[in-house]
Design a protein around this motif. Structure first.
Motif, PDB file in Angstrom:
ATOM      1  N   ASP A 166       0.841  -1.197   0.000  1.00  0.00           N
ATOM      2  CA  ASP A 166       0.000   0.000   0.000  1.00  0.00           C
ATOM      3  C   ASP A 166       0.879   1.251   0.000  1.00  0.00           C
ATOM      4  N   ARG A 209       0.075   4.407   0.679  1.00  0.00           N
ATOM      5  CA  ARG A 209      -0.391   5.574   1.440  1.00  0.00           C
ATOM      6  C   ARG A 209       0.730   6.288   2.176  1.00  0.00           C
ATOM      7  N   ASP A 213       2.787   8.116  -0.350  1.00  0.00           N
ATOM      8  CA  ASP A 213       2.044   9.277  -0.847  1.00  0.00           C
ATOM      9  C   ASP A 213       2.109  10.433   0.146  1.00  0.00           C
ATOM     10  N   SER A 256       0.839  15.208  -3.673  1.00  0.00           N
ATOM     11  CA  SER A 256      -0.116  14.385  -4.392  1.00  0.00           C
ATOM     12  C   SER A 256      -1.203  15.237  -5.040  1.00  0.00           C
ATOM     13  N   GLU A 311      -4.925  14.656  -7.283  1.00  0.00           N
ATOM     14  CA  GLU A 311      -5.906  13.601  -7.529  1.00  0.00           C
ATOM     15  C   GLU A 311      -6.935  14.016  -8.563  1.00  0.00           C
ATOM     16  N   CYS A 354      -0.923   6.204  -9.026  1.00  0.00           N
ATOM     17  CA  CYS A 354      -1.569   5.268  -8.115  1.00  0.00           C
ATOM     18  C   CYS A 354      -3.083   5.265  -8.316  1.00  0.00           C
ATOM     19  N   VAL A 407      -6.380   5.015  -6.140  1.00  0.00           N
ATOM     20  CA  VAL A 407      -6.827   5.185  -4.760  1.00  0.00           C
ATOM     21  C   VAL A 407      -8.279   4.736  -4.650  1.00  0.00           C
ATOM     22  N   SER A 466      -3.953   2.661  -1.590  1.00  0.00           N
ATOM     23  CA  SER A 466      -3.293   3.225  -2.775  1.00  0.00           C
ATOM     24  C   SER A 466      -2.458   2.147  -3.442  1.00  0.00           C
ATOM     25  N   ARG A 473      -4.232   9.135  -8.697  1.00  0.00           N
ATOM     26  CA  ARG A 473      -3.333   9.980  -7.893  1.00  0.00           C
ATOM     27  C   ARG A 473      -1.959  10.039  -8.540  1.00  0.00           C
TER      28      ARG A 473
END
Length: 696
Positions: free
Chosen positions: A412, A414, A417, A422, A424, A458, A460, A466, A514
C-alpha cells in the motif's frame, strides 16, 4: 502446470564442446529428437552455469522443444561455468562475436537444417536481440522475454539519468559472486583448478566501470574507442542475481542503436511488473509488422508459464512453438494473424496484488502506437508546493526486479504518498483504461544545481488504499537528455517532461487517479548531494495518460492461451533445515539515530542435484540511510557460495562483500573476494575506488 512425458519425438541429450575461431571451446548441452532427419536448432546462450544454476529451468524447456522436433542447445558463455577462456565484460563485443560463431556452428551441423532460433530471459533475451542485430544468416527467429534493449536506461544501472542504487549495486555484487565460481571437475576434468585461478586473476568488480560512465556515452552506445575495466535457475539477473564481472576492450551497446539491423522474426515478451517491459513497446513500434509480435502479461521477471505471483500463467512453450514452426519450418499456422500487440489490462485491485490469478483482461492492438489509444491531459491544480521528501521515501517501492516472491511487489502506497506532493483526479462515469507510457510535465524551481524527481501513478480506492500502477524518475541534470549533465540554475524555474514506465490498468468509477511527486526514492535511486528538494508549481503542470477506448474491438476477441505445460524437471532436492528463514524484505528503524535500513534476502538456499552436486547460495543486501542526510546512503551485499561433490572430495567455498557509499564529490566502492579449495585460501583480493560524481 501439466508435465508432458508423451512428447511427439523421443529425445536424447549430450554435452558438447563448441569450438570458437580462436580455439576456445564453450560448454554446451544438446537435446534433440531421435528422428534421423535434420531439424532446426534453438539456442539459449548466456553467462551462467548450465550444470548447476540453470539446470532446473533448462530441464523444463529444452527437452520439451526437442520432443517437438527441434535441437535445443544451452551454451555457457566464455569464461563461465565449464566453458574455456576468460570472462568478458557484460557489454563485451567478444561475447557477441562468440554468440554469432555458435549460431553459425550449429547451423553447419549435419543434424541441423541450417536454420537457428534464439531465446532467453533477462540477460539471455537481451543477448539474443543483440546477436540478432548483427544479422547472422542462419538466425531466423528470436523469442526475447523480459529483455533490456537499452543498456543505459532500460537495464539495472540508470533510470532517467539517475543511478539505480538497488540495481547497479546488487547487479555488480551478484555478478562478482557468480564470475568467481570455479569450473566443475566432473565436467572440466583435472585442470579445473588451474582454469579457475586463471579466471580469478582476470576479475574486476563491474560497478567501477558502470559508475565511471554516469552519462549515456560511448560505453553504453557501444561506439568504438571506449574501454573500461570492468540469477539463476529462472534466468533472473540483478537484484540478487547476476551476470559476469570483468571488463575488456570493445563494447556493444543495447539494441536501441541498431534495431533496424534485426532481420530475424522477433517475439517480444514482457511482464507488467518487470522493469524491461517497455522493450516490447519499442520493438513492435520500430520493427516491420511482418516479423514482430508483442506480448505483455501481468507477470514479474519470469517466464509466463511459471505459476508464481502475479499470474495468470499461460502455455508459453506452446505459444513459442507456434513462432518457431512458422519461422524455422515455414509452417502455415496463424501465429502472424495475432494482433501486433497482445496486452493484459489489470482491473483495479488492492495492493500488492501478489496473487496467481489477478483480475483483468486481454486486449489486442493492430498497430503501435495504437489507433485505440488517445493521450488525455489532466491539469494539476493548487498553489505552489515545496517538495522535500524524507530520504527514506521509496522504502515501499518493492523489489526492482521482482521474481514472483511474496514480498516483491509494492505494498500500500499511502505512507509513500504522504511523503510526496499528491494530485488527484476523480473517476466518474465510465472507467478510465490506460495502455502505454504516461507522461508528466512539471513546472519546478530548485535552489541547488542538482536534484531529482520521482513520479508515481496510483489507484486510490474509496477506503483510501493506494495501489501503485507505474512510476518514473528524472535526474534534473539530465532534463536535456541522458548524454549530458546540465546543472539547474539555482533559484530559477523550468518545465521538465518525462515518461513513466508502460502500464495497462483500468481505474473504476468511484476511485481516484493519484499522481504523487517526491524528491527522493531510496533505495531505487541514489540520492543527490543536496536534500533541499524543489518547489512544484501546478500551474502549467500536467499528467498525460494514454487512454484506451474501452469499447469492444475485433482484436480483443479470441485471445486465448493453452494450459501451461513443460517437460519433466530434473529432480533437485532441497534438504530440510531447522534454521528460521529470514524475512524477504525487512525495514528496520533506529529511532534515536534517525536511520532506516532495508534488508533483502532472495532466499536461495541449498539444492542437491541428481549427479551428487551440493550447491548452496546465500545472499543478504542491506540499504541504509539517515532521515535527512543524502550523503549517508550506504549499500552492502554479502554472498556465500558452496559447491560440494562428496564423491570427488571437492569442496569449494566463496565469500564476497560489496559496498557502495558516497560523499558530495565521489562514489566510494569496496569489494572483497575470498575463495577456498577445502581449507586452503587460494584467492583473496580487495578493491577500493573513488569515482567522481559527474551526474549521478
Amino acid at each position: 502446470m501439466r508435465i508432458r512425458t508423451d512428447l511427439p519425438y523421443e529425445t536424447a541429450h549430450e554435452d558438447l564442446r563448441i569450438p570458437l575461431p580462436d580455439g576456445t571451446r564453450l560448454h554446451a548441452r544438446l537435446w534433440r529428437p531421435v528422428s534421423g532427419e535434420p531439424v532446426p536448432a534453438l539456442l539459449e546462450y548466456l553467462p551462467d552455469r548450465l550444470t548447476d544454476r540453470t539446470a532446473p529451468r533448462d530441464s523444463r524447456r529444452h527437452p520439451w522443444y526437442a520432443g517437438h522436433g527441434y535441437a535445443s542447445v544451452r551454451v555457457d558463455a566464455r569464461g563461465h561455468g565449464n566453458s574455456e577462456g576468460l570472462p568478458g565484460g557484460p557489454y563485451d563485443e567478444r561475447e557477441l562475436a562468440d554468440g554469432v560463431a555458435v549460431v553459425e556452428w550449429l547451423a553447419a551441423r549435419p543434424w541441423c537444417t541450417g536454420r537457428v532460433g534464439m531465446f532467453g530471459i533477462g540477460r539471455g533475451g537481451g543477448d539474443a536481440l543483440r546477436i540478432a542485430a548483427r544479422a547472422p544468416g542462419p538466425l531466423k527467429a528470436v523469442v526475447a522475454v523480459c529483455a533490456p534493449d537499452d543498456r543505459y536506461d532500460n537495464n539495472v544501472h540508470y533510470l532517467g539519468g539517475s543511478v539505480l542504487a538497488t540495481g547497479t549495486h546488487a547487479r555488480s555484487a551478484a555478478a562478482l559472486a557468480l564470475v568467481v565460481r570455479p569450473p566443475d571437475p566432473l565436467h572440466a576434468g583435472e585442470g579445473w583448478r588451474e582454469q579457475w585461478l586463471e579466471r580469478l586473476e582476470a576479475v574486476e568488480p563491474p560497478v567501477r566501470t558502470w559508475l565511471a560512465h554516469q552519462l549515456r556515452d560511448d560505453y553504453w552506445r557501444g561506439d568504438d574507442g571506449c574501454d573500461g575495466d570492468g540469477r539463476g535457475d529462472d534466468g533472473c539477473d540483478g537484484d540478487g542475481r547476476g551476470d559476469d564481472g570483468r571488463g575488456d576492450d570493445g563494447r556493444s551497446g543495447g539494441v536501441r542503436e541498431d534495431r533496424s539491423a534485426i532481420r530475424a522474426a522477433v517475439l517480444a515478451v514482457g511482464g507488467r511488473h518487470d522493469p524491461y517491459r517497455d522493450t516490447v513497446l519499442r520493438l513492435v513500434e520500430q520493427l516491420p509488422a511482418d516479423r514482430v509480435r508483442g506480448l505483455i502479461g501481468p507477470w514479474s521477471h519470469q517466464y509466463p508459464d511459471r505459476d508464481l505471483p502475479s499470474g495468470p500463467a499461460i502455455g508459453f512453450l506452446q505459444e513459442t512453438l507456434r513462432w518457431w514452426d512458422r519461422h524455422l519450418k515455414d509452417a502455415d499456422n496463424d501465429v502472424m494473424d495475432e494482433p501486433l500487440l497482445r496486452s493484459w489490462i489489470s482491473a483495479s485491485h488492492r495492493p500488492p496484488a501478489a496473487c496467481p490469478d489477478p483480475p483483468g483482461r486481454w486486449v489486442g492492438d493492430p498497430a503501435w502506437p495504437s489507433p485505440y489509444v488517445t493521450p488525455v491531459a489532466y491539469a494539476l491544480a493548487g498553489d505552489p508546493v515545496l517538495v522535500r521528501s524524507p530520504q527514506r521515501t521509496g522504502l515501499d517501492a518493492g523489489r526492482f526486479l521482482p521474481r514472483g516472491e511474496d514480498a516483491d511487489l509494492p505494498p500500500d502506497q499511502r505512507e509513500e504518498d504522504a511523503r510526496s506532493a499528491s494530485f488527484e483526479f476523480p473517476v466518474a462515469g465510465a472507467p478510465v483504461e490506460i495502455l502505454g507510457r504516461p507522461r508528466v510535465t512539471l513546472r519546478l524551481r530548485a535552489e541547488a544545481p542538482r536534484g531529482q524527481v520521482a513520479a508515481r501513478l496510483c489507484d486510490v480506492a474509496p477506503d483510501g488504499s493506494s495501489t501503485l500502477v507505474t512510476r518514473g524518475v528524472l535526474n534534473l541534470s539530465a532534463r536535456r537528455g541522458p548524454d549530458r549533465a546540465v546543472p539547474w540554475p539555482p533559484g530559477e524555474s523550468e518545465e521538465v517532461t518525462f515518461e513513466l514506465a508502460g502500464a495497462g490498468y483500468a481505474f473504476p468509477p468511484g476511485h481516484r487517479i493519484r499522481l504523487a511527486v517526491s524528491s527522493a526514492y531510496w533505495p531505487w535511486i541514489w540520492p543527490q548531494p543536496d536534500a533541499g528538494g524543489f518547489t512544484l508549481d501546478p500551474a502549467g503542470s500536467r499528467l498525460e495518460l494514454p487512454v484506451r477506448d474501452a469499447a469492444a474491438h475485433p482484436e480483443d476477441a479470441g485471445i486465448r492461451f493453452e494450459e501451461p505445460e513443460q517437460s519433466e524437471p530434473v529432480q533437485v532436492t532441497v534438504p530440510a533445515t531447522l534454521d528460521e528463514p529470514r524475512p524477504e524484505r525487512l525495514v528496520v528503524r533506529d529511532v534515536a539515530a534517525g536511520t532506516w535500513r532495508l534488508e533483502a534476502d532472495p532466499h536461495l538456499g541449498t539444492r542437491v542435484h541428481p549427479d551428487g552436486l551440493e550447491f548452496t547460495e546465500d545472499a543478504v543486501e542491506t540499504y541504509t540511510i539517515q532521515e535527512d542526510d543524502p550523503l549517508s546512503a550506504h549499500a552492502r551485499a554479502d554472498w556465500t557460495v558452496r559447491l560440494h561433490r562428496p564423491e570427488l572430495a571437492w569442496d569449494v567455498r566463496i565469500t564476497t562483500r560489496s559496498e557502495l557509499s558516497c560523499d558530495a564529490a565521489d562514489f566510494v566502492t569496496a569489494d572483497e573476494v575470498v575463495c577456498r579449495d577445502g581449507d586452503e585460501v587460494v584467492f583473496h583480493r580487495t578493491w577500493e575506488r573513488r569515482i567522481p560524481r559527474t551526474a549521478g
